[in-house]
Design an enzyme around this catalytic site. Structure first.
Site, mmCIF file in Angstrom:
data_model
loop_
_atom_site.group_PDB
_atom_site.id
_atom_site.type_symbol
_atom_site.label_atom_id
_atom_site.label_comp_id
_atom_site.label_asym_id
_atom_site.label_seq_id
_atom_site.Cartn_x
_atom_site.Cartn_y
_atom_site.Cartn_z
ATOM 1 N N GLU A 43 -6.835 12.011 -2.766
ATOM 2 C CA GLU A 43 -7.712 10.544 -1.736
ATOM 3 C C GLU A 43 -7.945 10.593 -0.334
ATOM 4 O OE1 GLU A 43 -5.755 6.490 -1.521
ATOM 5 O OE2 GLU A 43 -4.340 7.388 -0.752
ATOM 6 N N LYS A 109 -11.058 2.444 -6.412
ATOM 7 C CA LYS A 109 -9.695 1.678 -6.429
ATOM 8 C C LYS A 109 -8.554 0.703 -6.533
ATOM 9 C CE LYS A 109 -4.934 3.229 -3.431
ATOM 10 N NZ LYS A 109 -4.439 3.252 -2.461
ATOM 11 N N CYS A 143 -4.216 6.897 -6.524
ATOM 12 C CA CYS A 143 -2.589 6.606 -5.617
ATOM 13 C C CYS A 143 -1.436 6.122 -5.985
ATOM 14 C CB CYS A 143 -3.117 6.280 -3.968
ATOM 15 S SG CYS A 143 -1.413 7.011 -2.586
#
Length: 260
Positions: A43, A109, A143
């Site tokens: 990331e 995300k 994540c």
């Protein structure tokens, strides 16, 4: 093609230094064997996990996208990771998978880490996606998405073979990273590749790595421990499909619809 050759790259990212990070990964890639199908970076691989979106963001035709395109073409491999992107006057923690022919697919995300005020600096994505690569259906995640199993749950009309997690997951919660990667593999009967960073970031937060490729039984195929480095594995689609057919747990799964 039933086999996919995956390389995962774990690094101590240089804080807010995109050029240095690109240079580091370029050097690491030189050691990979020919025939790699997919290269996975962490990331925010150009900066570390930063809330300085205005100062660190790039455009979709900026130097890091150019680097991804050139690297994919030169290596004849797809390459992916997330980075800070400015798009239509908004900032995104955007996953990009670049193909050797210069085309790419993206995922923004969904779950922004509000404990670090990520939600105050970035816009959340609204769409999940499936990327097809050499006959494999791949679901990218970033994540904090790892903590939300419904967002990555296989369904009959939304099926996939490989979950990809790119992360800057801190050492204080490292056990959760290790546990949840394997849980996602077991519950979805799929392969999982998770790439974390290691070292210490610009906010003095330590990271313990733990980048891994995990099979559909939750067993590690590759685990990079807590040091910088690369790992490779060949995963077999036919083996996973055979296991799913023998143990079709998904036929008893709860059906649901995500509200966005």
């Amino acid at each position: 093609m039933s086999a996919l050759n995956i390389a995962i790259l774990q690094a101590d990212l240089r804080w807010h230094d995109a050029a240095a990070n690109r240079e580091h990964f370029a050097a690491s890639l030189q050691d990979l064997k020919p025939g790699t199908d997919l290269i996975v970076l962490p990331e925010m691989f150009t900066t570390g996990f930063s809330m300085d979106a205005p100062g660190q963001a790039e455009s979709m035709d900026g130097p890091s996208l150019i680097w991804l395109r050139e690297t994919a073409g030169r290596s004849n491999s797809a390459i992916c990771g997330s980075l800070i992107i400015r798009d239509s006057d908004h900032y995104f923690n955007r996953f990009v998978l670049m193909r050797p022919d210069g085309t790419y697919e993206q995922y923004d995300k969904r779950h922004l880490f509000r404990l670090a005020s990520e939600d105050a600096h970035y816009r959340a994505g609204e769409q999940n996606t499936i990327i097809t690569l050499k006959g494999w259906r791949i679901r990218p995640q970033v994540c904090y998405d790892l903590r939300f199993p419904v967002w990555s749950r296989r369904q009959s009309d939304d099926d996939f073979d490989l979950l990809l997690y790119v992360a800057n997951w801190p050492g204080a919660r490292h056990h959760a990273w290790e546990t949840l990667l394997r849980a996602r593999a077991i519950e979805n009967q799929c392969y999982v590749a998770g790439v974390n960073r290691c070292g210490v970031d610009g906010n003095d937060l330590p990271y313990l790595g733990g980048s891994a490729i995990v099979d559909y039984l939750g067993h590690d195929i590759v685990n990079l421990g807590d040091q910088p480095g690369a790992g490779t594995a060949t995963v077999e689609l036919a083996d996973m499909q055979k296991f799913r057919k023998r143990f079709p747990f998904d036929i008893d799964a709860d059906r649901f619809e995500l509200k966005r």
